[in-house]
Motif scaffolding. Structure first.
Motif, PDB file in Angstrom:
ATOM      1  N   GLN A  59      11.769  -9.239  -2.678  1.00 32.18           N
ATOM      2  CA  GLN A  59      10.925 -10.389  -1.606  1.00 32.18           C
ATOM      3  C   GLN A  59      10.952  -9.608  -0.118  1.00 32.18           C
ATOM      4  OE1 GLN A  59      12.584 -14.156  -1.902  1.00 32.18           O
ATOM      5  NE2 GLN A  59      10.891 -15.020  -0.962  1.00 32.18           N
ATOM      6  N   GLU A  60      10.028  -9.938   0.607  1.00 30.12           N
ATOM      7  CA  GLU A  60       9.911  -9.693   2.072  1.00 30.12           C
ATOM      8  C   GLU A  60       9.923  -8.411   2.098  1.00 30.12           C
ATOM      9  OE1 GLU A  60      12.551 -11.980   4.509  1.00 30.12           O
ATOM     10  OE2 GLU A  60      12.142 -13.699   3.631  1.00 30.12           O
ATOM     11  N   GLY A  82       7.650  -7.839  -6.302  1.00 28.55           N
ATOM     12  CA  GLY A  82       7.678  -7.337  -7.715  1.00 28.55           C
ATOM     13  C   GLY A  82       6.930  -6.208  -8.096  1.00 28.55           C
ATOM     14  N   ALA A  83       6.132  -5.809  -7.493  1.00 29.08           N
ATOM     15  CA  ALA A  83       5.033  -4.498  -7.884  1.00 29.08           C
ATOM     16  C   ALA A  83       6.008  -3.433  -7.815  1.00 29.08           C
ATOM     17  CB  ALA A  83       4.049  -4.513  -6.874  1.00 29.08           C
ATOM     18  N   LYS A  84       5.684  -2.585  -8.423  1.00 30.86           N
ATOM     19  CA  LYS A  84       6.419  -1.129  -8.777  1.00 30.86           C
ATOM     20  C   LYS A  84       5.518  -0.103  -7.970  1.00 30.86           C
ATOM     21  CE  LYS A  84       9.292  -2.001 -12.637  1.00 30.86           C
ATOM     22  NZ  LYS A  84      10.635  -1.812 -12.188  1.00 30.86           N
ATOM     23  N   ALA A  85       4.506  -0.402  -7.628  1.00 28.23           N
ATOM     24  CA  ALA A  85       3.673   0.586  -6.659  1.00 28.23           C
ATOM     25  C   ALA A  85       2.609  -0.055  -5.867  1.00 28.23           C
ATOM     26  CB  ALA A  85       3.107   1.669  -7.814  1.00 28.23           C
ATOM     27  N   HIS A  86       2.238   0.504  -4.795  1.00 23.20           N
ATOM     28  CA  HIS A  86       1.398  -0.013  -3.923  1.00 23.20           C
ATOM     29  C   HIS A  86       0.435   1.202  -3.175  1.00 23.20           C
ATOM     30  CE1 HIS A  86      -0.343  -2.753  -1.149  1.00 23.20           C
ATOM     31  NE2 HIS A  86       0.018  -2.213  -0.182  1.00 23.20           N
ATOM     32  N   THR A  87      -0.598   1.110  -3.125  1.00 18.56           N
ATOM     33  CA  THR A  87      -1.485   2.050  -2.603  1.00 18.56           C
ATOM     34  C   THR A  87      -1.866   1.685  -1.098  1.00 18.56           C
ATOM     35  OG1 THR A  87      -2.778   2.553  -4.536  1.00 18.56           O
ATOM     36  CG2 THR A  87      -3.791   3.078  -2.840  1.00 18.56           C
ATOM     37  N   LEU A  88      -1.774   3.072  -0.269  1.00 19.84           N
ATOM     38  CA  LEU A  88      -2.246   2.944   1.248  1.00 19.84           C
ATOM     39  C   LEU A  88      -3.180   3.764   1.368  1.00 19.84           C
ATOM     40  CD1 LEU A  88       1.545   2.424   2.828  1.00 19.84           C
ATOM     41  CD2 LEU A  88      -0.362   0.589   2.893  1.00 19.84           C
ATOM     42  N   ASP A  89      -4.098   3.256   2.242  1.00 23.57           N
ATOM     43  CA  ASP A  89      -5.174   4.085   3.023  1.00 23.57           C
ATOM     44  C   ASP A  89      -4.840   4.467   4.197  1.00 23.57           C
ATOM     45  OD1 ASP A  89      -7.317   5.741   3.487  1.00 23.57           O
ATOM     46  OD2 ASP A  89      -8.946   4.105   3.093  1.00 23.57           O
ATOM     47  N   LEU A 115       2.945   4.346  -2.768  1.00 23.33           N
ATOM     48  CA  LEU A 115       4.491   4.111  -2.825  1.00 23.33           C
ATOM     49  C   LEU A 115       4.944   3.529  -3.942  1.00 23.33           C
ATOM     50  CD1 LEU A 115       4.400   2.186   0.836  1.00 23.33           C
ATOM     51  CD2 LEU A 115       5.167   4.436   0.495  1.00 23.33           C
ATOM     52  N   ALA A 116       6.016   3.970  -4.471  1.00 25.62           N
ATOM     53  CA  ALA A 116       6.520   3.527  -5.645  1.00 25.62           C
ATOM     54  C   ALA A 116       7.853   3.346  -5.673  1.00 25.62           C
ATOM     55  CB  ALA A 116       6.208   4.699  -6.756  1.00 25.62           C
ATOM     56  N   SER A 117       8.415   2.359  -6.476  1.00 25.05           N
ATOM     57  CA  SER A 117       9.967   2.130  -6.494  1.00 25.05           C
ATOM     58  C   SER A 117      10.577   1.753  -7.904  1.00 25.05           C
ATOM     59  CB  SER A 117      10.055   0.583  -5.499  1.00 25.05           C
ATOM     60  OG  SER A 117      11.403   0.203  -5.773  1.00 25.05           O
TER      61      SER A 117
END
Length: 85
Positions: free
Chosen positions: A29-30, A51-58, A21-23
């Motif tokens: 927050q939240e 604050g993250a610009k990307a997050h990995t989901l399995d 997921l990228a933004s």
């Protein structure tokens, strides 16, 4: 209100289970991501790191099919379809 389409992306799509997921703005927050079946059943709920610009989901445990990824942040929401192979 809805998030702008270009502010939220999912890749790869289709996927074998692991997605990013990228933004462009970073997750506020939240922020949280919800995974729904096409029937509307909530399958999973995950908080996103502030604050993250990307997050990995399995999502490999969901099995093959179509799913809705719903991103909620600061009172705004966006949804996109994803295919798990």
């Amino acid at each position: 209100p809805e998030l702008e389409e270009e502010q939220f992306s999912i890749y790869p799509n289709p996927s074998t289970g692991e997605i990013q997921l990228a933004s462009s703005l970073g997750f506020e927050q939240e922020a949280q991501v919800n995974i729904f079946s096409l029937e509307g059943k909530l399958l999973r709920k995950d908080p996103l790191p502030v604050g993250a610009k990307a997050h990995t989901l399995d999502l490999s445990n969901l099995g093959a099919g179509f799913y809705i990824i719903n991103l909620q942040t600061a009172g705004r929401t966006a949804s996109k379809k994803i295919i798990i192979l």
